[in-house]
Design a protein around this motif. Structure first.
Motif, PDB file in Angstrom:
ATOM      1  N   ALA A  83       0.822  -1.044  -0.102  1.00 51.39           N
ATOM      2  CA  ALA A  83       0.268   0.144   0.127  1.00 51.39           C
ATOM      3  C   ALA A  83       0.977   1.202   0.272  1.00 51.39           C
ATOM      4  N   THR A  84       0.676   2.106  -0.970  1.00 53.43           N
ATOM      5  CA  THR A  84       1.590   3.323  -0.898  1.00 53.43           C
ATOM      6  C   THR A  84       0.929   4.638  -0.781  1.00 53.43           C
ATOM      7  N   PHE A  85       1.510   5.591  -0.499  1.00 51.09           N
ATOM      8  CA  PHE A  85       0.973   6.911  -0.188  1.00 51.09           C
ATOM      9  C   PHE A  85       2.046   7.684  -0.706  1.00 51.09           C
ATOM     10  N   ARG A  86       1.844   7.914  -2.149  1.00 50.00           N
ATOM     11  CA  ARG A  86       2.934   9.122  -2.745  1.00 50.00           C
ATOM     12  C   ARG A  86       2.447  10.423  -2.894  1.00 50.00           C
ATOM     13  N   SER A  87       3.484  11.050  -3.074  1.00 48.13           N
ATOM     14  CA  SER A  87       3.377  12.697  -3.310  1.00 48.13           C
ATOM     15  C   SER A  87       2.814  13.156  -4.567  1.00 48.13           C
ATOM     16  N   SER A  88       2.818  12.209  -5.499  1.00 47.21           N
ATOM     17  CA  SER A  88       2.227  12.487  -6.832  1.00 47.21           C
ATOM     18  C   SER A  88       1.726  11.353  -7.533  1.00 47.21           C
ATOM     19  N   ALA A  89       0.747  11.485  -8.361  1.00 46.77           N
ATOM     20  CA  ALA A  89       0.029  10.379  -8.872  1.00 46.77           C
ATOM     21  C   ALA A  89       1.106   9.634  -9.861  1.00 46.77           C
ATOM     22  N   GLY A  90       1.240   8.143  -9.519  1.00 52.62           N
ATOM     23  CA  GLY A  90       2.162   7.342 -10.013  1.00 52.62           C
ATOM     24  C   GLY A  90       3.632   7.662 -10.028  1.00 52.62           C
ATOM     25  N   GLY A  91       3.822   8.559  -8.761  1.00 56.14           N
ATOM     26  CA  GLY A  91       5.057   8.824  -8.374  1.00 56.14           C
ATOM     27  C   GLY A  91       5.776   7.536  -7.556  1.00 56.14           C
ATOM     28  N   SER A  92       6.888   8.030  -7.107  1.00 58.91           N
ATOM     29  CA  SER A  92       7.653   6.990  -6.426  1.00 58.91           C
ATOM     30  C   SER A  92       8.194   7.498  -4.990  1.00 58.91           C
ATOM     31  N   SER A  93       7.903   8.947  -4.551  1.00 60.54           N
ATOM     32  CA  SER A  93       8.463   9.331  -3.367  1.00 60.54           C
ATOM     33  C   SER A  93       7.090   9.493  -2.466  1.00 60.54           C
ATOM     34  N   GLY A  94       7.462   8.904  -1.136  1.00 62.71           N
ATOM     35  CA  GLY A  94       6.411   8.860  -0.165  1.00 62.71           C
ATOM     36  C   GLY A  94       6.659   7.733   0.862  1.00 62.71           C
TER      37      GLY A  94
END
Length: 218
Positions: free
Chosen positions: A59-70
């Motif tokens: 489960a990911t919570f990223r800083s941008s849609a489709g991004g990798s940072s978060g």
């Protein structure tokens, strides 16, 4: 002629005396949610359904849609109680009573963040609907929001990043008995500058089960 008239009258009376035929479909009515197979055993109102993350996913919570940072977690689970399971095609209704993340399985690659100390989902229970078209919707109580607090350990100490969304949309699939969410947008409502301004939630939960039996959508 008299014999033919009597026979005709007798046949008419007999026809009126017979019960109306029950449509075949009525005996085969299938609710939106079943277990074991599509068209299988009906899920009862009041049953508790659970689902962990699909094996090998996060489960990911990223800083941008489709991004990798978060933030990323490899252990999470949701729990719902079925409140309505009408005949398909239709929409089943559930009460989402718990949505948990194991902080020990969470990590962050945000600069300045040393670790994740917790992710808490607030304003529960949420209303969840699942339609025969496989559309999933998560709606908070009236006047509320889907609210998540991400607690981080940073170089400057512990911080809480609070995010809100008006609701979530997902998709159910019978091939793996899953519910998937992709890039669901949250907005930061409080937190330090280390908290990214927007959060995008992505996760696939599978299998959805009812007492150990897999759940299908009809």
């Amino acid at each position: 002629m008299r014999t033919r008239t009597l026979l005709t009258l007798t046949a008419a009376v007999a026809a009126l005396a017979l019960p109306a035929a029950v449509p075949v479909a009525a005996a085969a009515d299938t609710p939106v949610l079943t277990t074991g197979a599509a068209g299988g055993t009906p899920v009862a109102v009041g049953d508790t359904l659970t689902a962990p993350l699909a094996g090998g996913t996060s489960a990911t919570f990223r800083s941008s849609a489709g991004g990798s940072s978060g933030v990323s977690c490899t252990s999470s689970q949701f729990t719902v109680t079925v409140t309505d399971n009408p005949t398909a095609p239709g929409t089943a209704t559930e009460s989402l009573t718990a949505h948990t993340f194991d902080s020990a399985s969470c990590s962050s690659n945000v600069t300045g963040v040393l670790g994740v100390t917790g992710i808490q989902v607030a304003n529960l229970p949420y209303t969840t609907t699942v339609s025969s078209e496989s559309a999933v919707a998560v709606t908070p109580p009236s006047g509320s929001t889907v609210r998540t607090t991400v607690s981080l350990r940073t170089l400057l100490g512990s911080i809480n990043c609070v995010y809100e969304a008006p609701g979530l949309s997902g998709t159910a699939a019978n091939d793996d008995n899953s519910i998937a969410f992709a890039d669901q947008h949250f907005t930061k409502v409080s937190g330090s500058g280390l908290c990214f301004a927007d959060g995008y939630f992505t996760a696939t939960y599978a299998p959805v089960t009812d007492g150990g039996a897999t759940v299908f959508v009809n």
